[in-house]
Design a protein around this motif. Structure first.
Motif, PDB file in Angstrom:
ATOM      1  N   ARG A 102      47.743  37.352  40.380  1.00 15.51           N
ATOM      2  CA  ARG A 102      48.248  35.981  40.357  1.00 15.51           C
ATOM      3  C   ARG A 102      48.733  35.721  38.943  1.00 15.51           C
ATOM      4  NH1 ARG A 102      46.190  32.979  44.964  1.00 15.51           N
ATOM      5  NH2 ARG A 102      46.756  31.015  44.049  1.00 15.51           N
TER       6      ARG A 102
ATOM      7  N   ALA B 270      52.741  24.438  43.764  1.00 12.42           N
ATOM      8  CA  ALA B 270      51.710  23.444  43.470  1.00 12.42           C
ATOM      9  C   ALA B 270      50.717  23.971  42.451  1.00 12.42           C
ATOM     10  CB  ALA B 270      51.000  23.055  44.748  1.00 12.42           C
ATOM     11  N   ASP B 271      50.525  25.268  42.444  1.00  9.31           N
ATOM     12  CA  ASP B 271      49.516  25.853  41.589  1.00  9.31           C
ATOM     13  C   ASP B 271      50.137  26.519  40.364  1.00  9.31           C
ATOM     14  OD1 ASP B 271      46.874  26.099  41.227  1.00  9.31           O
ATOM     15  OD2 ASP B 271      46.663  27.998  42.283  1.00  9.31           O
TER      16      ASP B 271
ATOM     17  N   ALA C  53      45.435  48.884  38.808  1.00  8.12           N
ATOM     18  CA  ALA C  53      45.167  47.497  38.452  1.00  8.12           C
ATOM     19  C   ALA C  53      45.197  47.324  36.942  1.00  8.12           C
ATOM     20  CB  ALA C  53      43.818  47.066  39.011  1.00  8.12           C
TER      21      ALA C  53
ATOM     22  N   SER D  73      47.966  45.109  34.941  1.00 13.86           N
ATOM     23  CA  SER D  73      47.657  43.926  34.150  1.00 13.86           C
ATOM     24  C   SER D  73      48.069  44.146  32.690  1.00 13.86           C
ATOM     25  CB  SER D  73      46.198  43.483  34.317  1.00 13.86           C
ATOM     26  OG  SER D  73      45.336  44.381  33.738  1.00 13.86           O
ATOM     27  N   THR D  74      48.033  45.407  32.236  1.00 12.49           N
ATOM     28  CA  THR D  74      48.540  45.684  30.888  1.00 12.49           C
ATOM     29  C   THR D  74      50.048  45.430  30.831  1.00 12.49           C
ATOM     30  OG1 THR D  74      46.990  47.530  30.956  1.00 12.49           O
ATOM     31  CG2 THR D  74      48.390  47.362  29.013  1.00 12.49           C
TER      32      THR D  74
ATOM     33  N   GLU E 239      46.275  35.316  36.008  1.00  7.36           N
ATOM     34  CA  GLU E 239      45.172  34.405  36.314  1.00  7.36           C
ATOM     35  C   GLU E 239      44.093  35.092  37.126  1.00  7.36           C
ATOM     36  OE1 GLU E 239      45.633  30.433  37.020  1.00  7.36           O
ATOM     37  OE2 GLU E 239      46.375  30.549  34.973  1.00  7.36           O
ATOM     38  N   ALA E 240      44.482  36.030  37.960  1.00  9.10           N
ATOM     39  CA  ALA E 240      43.497  36.696  38.809  1.00  9.10           C
ATOM     40  C   ALA E 240      44.004  38.070  39.207  1.00  9.10           C
ATOM     41  CB  ALA E 240      43.213  35.869  40.060  1.00  9.10           C
ATOM     42  N   VAL E 241      43.095  39.000  39.320  1.00 12.03           N
ATOM     43  CA  VAL E 241      43.443  40.351  39.749  1.00 12.03           C
ATOM     44  C   VAL E 241      42.507  40.740  40.887  1.00 12.03           C
ATOM     45  CG1 VAL E 241      43.728  42.750  39.052  1.00 12.03           C
ATOM     46  CG2 VAL E 241      43.958  40.947  37.359  1.00 12.03           C
ATOM     47  N   ASP E 242      43.073  41.217  41.976  1.00 14.81           N
ATOM     48  CA  ASP E 242      42.264  41.731  43.071  1.00 14.81           C
ATOM     49  C   ASP E 242      42.620  43.173  43.294  1.00 14.81           C
ATOM     50  OD1 ASP E 242      40.511  39.946  44.714  1.00 14.81           O
ATOM     51  OD2 ASP E 242      42.244  38.654  44.399  1.00 14.81           O
ATOM     52  N   GLN E 243      41.629  44.008  43.419  1.00 17.55           N
ATOM     53  CA  GLN E 243      41.907  45.424  43.641  1.00 17.55           C
ATOM     54  C   GLN E 243      41.017  45.924  44.757  1.00 17.55           C
ATOM     55  OE1 GLN E 243      40.115  48.900  43.674  1.00 17.55           O
ATOM     56  NE2 GLN E 243      39.388  47.978  41.819  1.00 17.55           N
TER      57      GLN E 243
ATOM     58  N   GLY F 175      48.338  26.261  47.768  1.00 16.75           N
ATOM     59  CA  GLY F 175      48.306  27.720  47.616  1.00 16.75           C
ATOM     60  C   GLY F 175      46.929  28.324  47.755  1.00 16.75           C
ATOM     61  N   VAL F 176      46.029  27.651  48.468  1.00 18.04           N
ATOM     62  CA  VAL F 176      44.722  28.253  48.733  1.00 18.04           C
ATOM     63  C   VAL F 176      44.853  28.999  50.063  1.00 18.04           C
ATOM     64  CG1 VAL F 176      42.250  27.858  48.896  1.00 18.04           C
ATOM     65  CG2 VAL F 176      43.667  26.274  47.614  1.00 18.04           C
TER      66      VAL F 176
END
Lengths: 533, 293
Positions: free
Chosen positions: B58, B86-87, B105, B109-110, B120-124, B253-254
């Motif tokens: 995100r 919205a977010d 990941a 992110s790098t 803002e957020a990372v999901d792996q 955006g939830v």
């Protein structure tokens, strides 16, 4: 005096539950548990006692299995666990006895290998070559190793001062265990590196000289340990200890680490200093000086002294006589269990007993604090609007405030009671739990509609008996509907499917509170409003 | 003020065959969509990150042409980029194509940092974990459905009314899955929860109907219309809550709440049709013809 209580006990019960929920939500006694070095106000998130999960507070969650293979139902053939470990390790190239473990509980005997480079086939071959029959080999490690890993991770989290961090073991449908690590407020890379980080640990000897205290460094280093046990409490006392074994073999005729350590201890005069049980080590970690004339063993992690020890007279004597190195084992004794646990963790320098496979078979996720904060607001707004939608529909349908208003109030009381439960259990609120709350409002109102319709059908309610018989009829449907919801949701509660167990738990809890408390109360309210005119 | 009046349907005008035709046609269509999807993609639905494995980032939208930057920032082409105004974030998804999503990941992110994007957020999720999750989810839904069926049979102890409930619950599950495919909603853990919730919700109105017809005295049509008045109100109320939840959560955006909302709204809609067409006609056949046999 008792008559009105008897007549209205259902309503009273609802009131009691609401009051109870208020206490659980706001009374400081039910506040969240504080992490070490944290005061109660810091632990509290917002005005209520509610705890927020990672979704809503930000943080990192890592879920990964410990790498290794375990042979189950092993026949040790009369050998001791240590012999088994050594025999199996000998059959594996480049794998020491350190990476082979055994687990014995009643009749269940297991052998594990925790070296990530050993494949299942290699392990099976080694077991067969060592001559131990086994039933099966499964991926994963023994329960003991898992518990130790959990302890070490928890130790690391505490040591890093990450409040609210938690680690637990979860089992997947295939029977595989995963370590689930959750650290609020930390980024992914920080958490992963914390998990993988490994310090250097060594044992030094501090001894008094004419010019103050001197230190002989690295009499034992990490690789010198053959085995580091888990903290154990002596029965009937608060004393606890960590058993360790020092390697007593060395390649090419060199002095073994155990013999070297024994020599150093003897040279520093431990035997003469520790004659009786009352002789103590008085090393001061702050100043680095010894208070009396006794030498001390120092446990240092990354160059910092974390614990100091004196020595048992018997042990000092057996080292001085040179017998000790044959076994090479001793116990690090402490006054309490918690310190012993820390020492066991320290000795491993944060190294996990098996590798945590985050990349291959694990998952990790991170949510920033800002994102969590906005999720919190959004879900609150969503929940409130959903309640308004339900209220609007109910008013449109009944157009009679006497029926509709109590309906909405009861449904809200249900959610409030659930929030109270969440605070009481310190269950962290997640997005999924919020969805569960909204689902509860939905089912709750459904059932109230059933009650209202049933009670008001077939003309006026003119007596209590008429009301009661209709209410009971409505309750059959509600009970059946509640039972199906509970049955449908219960698999989610136990299966390891991420945050969804929270959703299921709160939906089921909501249905139970509804059927047992709020719906009967609504019936009573409705009866009063409809029969007494 | 507008009032909701539950319409009374004159069932006597239609034969059982006519009544059953509509829900059956919809069910067949839904099954065809799912089957076609399976043949085309190898999975019955558009599986989300949790079931396929991969990395999702995100990225904060702090003004400027973030979308442009996202296009160029990563060495790999993202599988999808979604904007949530919205977010103020963009959701960038990479499907797992290799064995090392953790490394991926970190790399991603790098790369995002280097391009000046704030993550803002990372999901792996690793592929093997994902397939495990998928199996667990299918098992969970199956178990829930089985448990519900057993319970329904235990409650009514007669074959036709019980099978009517189970059949309409099955259809209530299948139709939302087909609609998900058409709307491009991914199958995630949230939608699995929603599907389980449908099992719980949809059975309510069926039980109400069966109870009214089988356990209460009175004319068949009277019983049905009485059950309908209550049942339709219930379903509409729940639907209102779910639609509002879906709309509000979509704006913010939830995703989890949005998906649960949409699926439940569709499922409840399907339930209206199945209960008052499929279930009613099966009950009518049972009441007027089946019993006398």
């Amino acid at each position: 005096m008792l008559e009105p209580v008897k007549k209205n006990w259902r309503i009273l019960l609802l009131v009691v539950v609401v009051v109870g929920a208020t206490v659980a939500l706001f009374a400081p006694q039910f506040g969240p548990q504080t992490a070490p070095g944290e005061n109660a106000t810091e632990a509290q998130q917002g005005v209520t006692n509610l705890q927020y999960g990672l979704d809503l507070a930000g943080g990192t969650r890592v879920r990964a299995p410990l790498l290794g293979y375990t042979a189950t139902g092993v026949d040790f053939g009369g050998d001791t666990p240590v012999e088994v470990e050594e025999a199996v390790a000998a059959e594996l190239d480049d794998t020491g006895a350190r990476n082979v473990g055994t687990y014995v509980e009643d009749d269940a005997r297991q052998v594990e290998v925790t070296d990530a480079s050993v494949s299942e086939d290699q392990f099976r071959a080694a077991m067969e070559a060592a001559g131990y029959a086994y039933e099966d080999v499964r991926p994963g490690v023994t329960p003991e190793t898992r518990d130790l890993a959990q302890e070490i991770i928890q130790g690391k989290i505490n040591e890093a001062g990450l409040s609210g961090g938690s680690v637990q073991q979860v089992q997947s449908i295939t029977g595989r265990y995963f370590m689930l690590v959750e650290v609020p407020g930390e980024g992914r890379e920080d958490v992963v590196s914390l998990l993988e980080e490994r310090g250097t640990v060594q044992i030094d000897i501090a001894y008094p000289t004419d010019n103050g205290t001197a230190v002989e460094e690295a009499v034992l280093i990490q690789d010198d340990f053959e085995n580091i046990g888990t903290a154990t409490q002596r029965e009937g006392t608060t004393q606890s200890y960590v058993p360790v074994t020092v390697r007593n073999t060395a390649a090419g005729g060199e002095q073994s680490p155990a013999a070297g350590f024994q020599q150093a201890v003897a040279d520093r005069g431990f035997q003469s200093a520790y004659q009786t049980e009352t002789d103590r080590c008085e090393y001061n970690t702050e100043t680095g000086e010894i208070g009396n004339d006794n030498p001390c063993l120092l446990l240092t992690v990354d160059g910092e002294v974390v614990n100091s020890f004196g020595m048992d007279p018997d042990l000092a004597a057996s080292m001085a006589s040179g017998e000790w190195a044959e076994t090479g084992s001793f116990q690090l004794t402490t006054g309490d269990f918690a310190t012993a646990e820390t020492i066991s963790v320290n000795l491993r320098a944060g190294a996990l007993p098996a590798e945590l496979d985050i990349s291959g078979q694990g998952t990790s996720s991170t949510i920033s604090a800002a994102q969590g904060e906005s999720y919190k607001t959004y879900s609150l707004v969503t929940g409130i609007l959903a309640v308004f939608a339900v209220a609007g529909m109910v008013f449109l349908r009944y157009r009679e405030p006497a029926v509709a208003l109590p309906m909405i109030v009861t449904a809200l009381a249900e959610v409030y009671a659930l929030l109270g439960f969440a605070a009481l259990l310190s269950y962290p609120l997640e997005l999924a739990v919020i969805a569960g709350f909204i689902a509860v409002v939905g089912t709750g109102v459904d059932d109230l509609v059933i009650i209202a319709d049933e009670v008001m059908s077939e003309g006026e309610v003119n007596s209590r008996t008429v009301f009661d018989s209709r209410f009971r009829r409505a309750f059959w449907v509600i009970g059946a509907a509640a039972a199906t919801t509970i049955v449908a949701m219960s698999p989610l509660m136990v299966l390891s499917l991420g945050d969804l167990s929270g959703f299921a738990i709160f939906t089921i809890l909501g249905v139970l509170i509804g059927v047992l408390i709020t719906r009967p109360a609504y019936g009573d309210i409705l009866r009063r409003l409809l029969t007494i005119r | 003020m507008v009032a909701i009046e539950v319409p009374e349907i004159n069932y006597t005008e239609y034969s059982n065959r006519q009544l059953v035709a509509v829900p059956l046609a919809v069910l067949v269509l839904a099954l065809a969509i799912i089957g076609g999807w399976y043949l085309a993609t190898g999975a019955p639905a558009d599986l989300g990150l949790e079931f396929t494995g991969g990395v999702e980032l995100r990225i904060a939208d702090d003004g400027g042409d973030v979308e442009q930057q996202i296009e160029t920032a990563f060495e790999r082409q993202p599988d999808s980029v979604r904007s949530i105004p919205a977010d103020d974030v963009y959701v960038v998804t990479f499907r797992a194509a290799d064995d090392d999503p953790e490394g991926l990941a970190n790399d991603l992110s790098t790369q995002a940092d280097e391009a000046g994007l704030s993550t803002e957020a990372v999901d792996q999720v690793s592929p093997s974990f994902a397939s495990d999750t998928a199996r667990t989810a299918v098992f969970g839904v199956g178990l829930a459905f089985l448990g519900m069926s057993v319970l329904v049979f235990a409650l009514f102890r007669t074959f036709v009314p019980s099978i009517a409930v189970v059949a309409s619950a099955f259809s209530d599950l299948v139709i939302p899955v087909a609609v998900m495919n058409l709307l491009g909603i991914q199958m995630t853990l949230g939608t699995i929860a929603a599907l389980l919730m449908i099992i719980g919700y949809s059975v309510d109105s069926d039980i109400l109907l069966n109870n009214s017809v089988l356990r209460r005295t009175g004319d068949f049509y009277e019983s049905v219309s009485r059950a309908m008045r209550t049942g339709v109100t219930m379903t509409l109320t729940s639907m209102a809550a779910m639609i509002v939840m879906a709309v509000v959560a979509a704006v913010f955006g939830v995703d989890l709440l949005r998906n649960i909302g949409i699926i439940l709204a569709v499922g409840l809609c399907a339930d209206l049709m199945n209960t008052y067409l499929l279930n009613v006609s099966l009950l009518r056949w049972y009441k007027f013809e089946g019993v006398s046999r």
